[in-house]
Design an enzyme around this catalytic site. Sequence first.
Site, PDB file in Angstrom:
ATOM      1  N   HIS A 134      -0.671  -3.437  11.010  1.00 49.51           N
ATOM      2  CA  HIS A 134       0.397  -4.303  11.508  1.00 49.51           C
ATOM      3  C   HIS A 134       0.749  -4.047  12.978  1.00 49.51           C
ATOM      4  O   HIS A 134       1.928  -3.941  13.343  1.00 49.51           O
ATOM      5  CB  HIS A 134       1.637  -4.196  10.615  1.00 49.51           C
ATOM      6  CG  HIS A 134       1.380  -4.612   9.197  1.00 49.51           C
ATOM      7  ND1 HIS A 134       1.054  -5.898   8.864  1.00 49.51           N
ATOM      8  CD2 HIS A 134       1.352  -3.891   8.052  1.00 49.51           C
ATOM      9  CE1 HIS A 134       0.852  -5.958   7.554  1.00 49.51           C
ATOM     10  NE2 HIS A 134       1.018  -4.756   7.044  1.00 49.51           N
ATOM     11  N   ARG A 153      -9.935  -7.707   3.309  1.00 51.46           N
ATOM     12  CA  ARG A 153      -8.832  -7.321   4.198  1.00 51.46           C
ATOM     13  C   ARG A 153      -8.797  -5.807   4.381  1.00 51.46           C
ATOM     14  O   ARG A 153      -8.677  -5.292   5.494  1.00 51.46           O
ATOM     15  CB  ARG A 153      -7.515  -7.816   3.614  1.00 51.46           C
ATOM     16  CG  ARG A 153      -6.257  -7.522   4.426  1.00 51.46           C
ATOM     17  CD  ARG A 153      -5.064  -8.134   3.691  1.00 51.46           C
ATOM     18  NE  ARG A 153      -3.794  -7.978   4.410  1.00 51.46           N
ATOM     19  CZ  ARG A 153      -2.938  -6.991   4.240  1.00 51.46           C
ATOM     20  NH1 ARG A 153      -3.229  -6.005   3.394  1.00 51.46           N
ATOM     21  NH2 ARG A 153      -1.796  -6.965   4.905  1.00 51.46           N
ATOM     22  N   GLN A 162      -0.157 -11.926   9.712  1.00 54.30           N
ATOM     23  CA  GLN A 162       0.400 -10.735   9.069  1.00 54.30           C
ATOM     24  C   GLN A 162      -0.406  -9.476   9.371  1.00 54.30           C
ATOM     25  O   GLN A 162       0.130  -8.377   9.405  1.00 54.30           O
ATOM     26  CB  GLN A 162       0.469 -10.978   7.550  1.00 54.30           C
ATOM     27  CG  GLN A 162       1.228  -9.936   6.770  1.00 54.30           C
ATOM     28  CD  GLN A 162       0.574  -9.671   5.429  1.00 54.30           C
ATOM     29  OE1 GLN A 162      -0.559  -9.202   5.371  1.00 54.30           O
ATOM     30  NE2 GLN A 162       1.288  -9.975   4.364  1.00 54.30           N
ATOM     31  N   SER A 188       3.501  -6.665   2.606  1.00 57.40           N
ATOM     32  CA  SER A 188       2.162  -6.570   3.181  1.00 57.40           C
ATOM     33  C   SER A 188       1.132  -7.127   2.207  1.00 57.40           C
ATOM     34  O   SER A 188       1.164  -8.313   1.886  1.00 57.40           O
ATOM     35  CB  SER A 188       1.871  -5.132   3.605  1.00 57.40           C
ATOM     36  OG  SER A 188       0.691  -5.047   4.373  1.00 57.40           O
ATOM     37  N   LEU A 189       0.204  -6.294   1.677  1.00 51.30           N
ATOM     38  CA  LEU A 189      -0.788  -6.819   0.746  1.00 51.30           C
ATOM     39  C   LEU A 189      -0.122  -7.471  -0.464  1.00 51.30           C
ATOM     40  O   LEU A 189      -0.703  -8.352  -1.120  1.00 51.30           O
ATOM     41  CB  LEU A 189      -1.740  -5.716   0.280  1.00 51.30           C
ATOM     42  CG  LEU A 189      -1.252  -4.749  -0.803  1.00 51.30           C
ATOM     43  CD1 LEU A 189      -1.587  -5.246  -2.212  1.00 51.30           C
ATOM     44  CD2 LEU A 189      -1.835  -3.378  -0.606  1.00 51.30           C
ATOM     45  N   GLN A 245       0.823  -1.208   0.000  1.00 48.88           N
ATOM     46  CA  GLN A 245       0.000   0.000   0.000  1.00 48.88           C
ATOM     47  C   GLN A 245       0.858   1.259   0.000  1.00 48.88           C
ATOM     48  O   GLN A 245       1.915   1.308   0.618  1.00 48.88           O
ATOM     49  CB  GLN A 245      -0.941   0.010   1.202  1.00 48.88           C
ATOM     50  CG  GLN A 245      -2.116   0.954   1.030  1.00 48.88           C
ATOM     51  CD  GLN A 245      -3.293   0.550   1.908  1.00 48.88           C
ATOM     52  OE1 GLN A 245      -3.438  -0.603   2.276  1.00 48.88           O
ATOM     53  NE2 GLN A 245      -4.128   1.501   2.226  1.00 48.88           N
TER      54      GLN A 245
END
Length: 311
Positions: A203, A119, A252, A94-95, A9
């Site tokens: 996170h 998500r 995660q 991440s994503l 992101q």
Amino acid sequence: MRAFLFPGQGSQSVGMGKALADASPAARELFQEVDDALSHHLFRLMTEGPEDRLTLTENAQPAIMANALATLRVMQREGGFRLVEAGDYVAGHSLGEYSALCAAEAMDVGTTARLLKRRGYAMQEAVPVGEGAMAALLGADVEKAQALAAAAAQGEVCAVANDNDPSQVVISGHKSAIERAVAMVKDHGIKRGMLLPVSAPFHCELMQPAADAMAQALAEASLCAPLLPVYANVLAAPIADPEAIRARLVEQVTGRVRWRESVAAMWDAGVTEFVELGGKVLGPMVKRIAPDATVRSIVTMDDIEAALAAF
């Protein structure tokens, strides 16, 4: 050895994907698959905006994935590219881990898009707007960042969210704690602290409601073993078992993105070339982690043609 990387992101922008779609039927096909999976005109939002809607987490996450995978689809359909022949590992920030899994055929495009939409929405809803924050610490290693976070917490959540490279760490938690941390950076030998324009504290443990939502969503999703091992953010190690992948993706949401360690581990495993698909965000981080590595970013049709000739 070569690893293919997928951005996270922050790499979204209005107009993303348009040039690829204009130039390639394969890219248009990929974007249509995502739109169909979401029952939503995401590609129109990507190309036309408005920016404030595109940057909403539930839109930004599938959009970044779609842009990266459209790049891959063009390489596959128009250049005969095969990831399993050209690469040894995949990884995503991440994503981007979802994009990596999709690229390695552990999940299909529709499943990936729906999971990322879920998500993004769950992460946005986990903490009321204004209660959480994130900050980038420049000139900080993870040890300095952890010491700062511990000093600034004062009974609230303040934790290392992203260990990006040797000079950049991101912290996440309650807004007041993050603001305290930014004010204290000089006391901890950190060059600069900068609040990030995000709408939720990703996170960290405040994301537990989102982790619970993703546990349910991933339990219902169809996953299989990837064609290439995927470096899991929370482990900084490769995994290939579908049940392990589900568990690590749930972890995660609240866990640290161990990007620096992941790249270092790939380098130690023999990877000398890192190829970022759909962005130019991860390449500079890789060079700060493994200065001798070869880094390539593939975004445009010219990039694709050059990469296909090199591979």
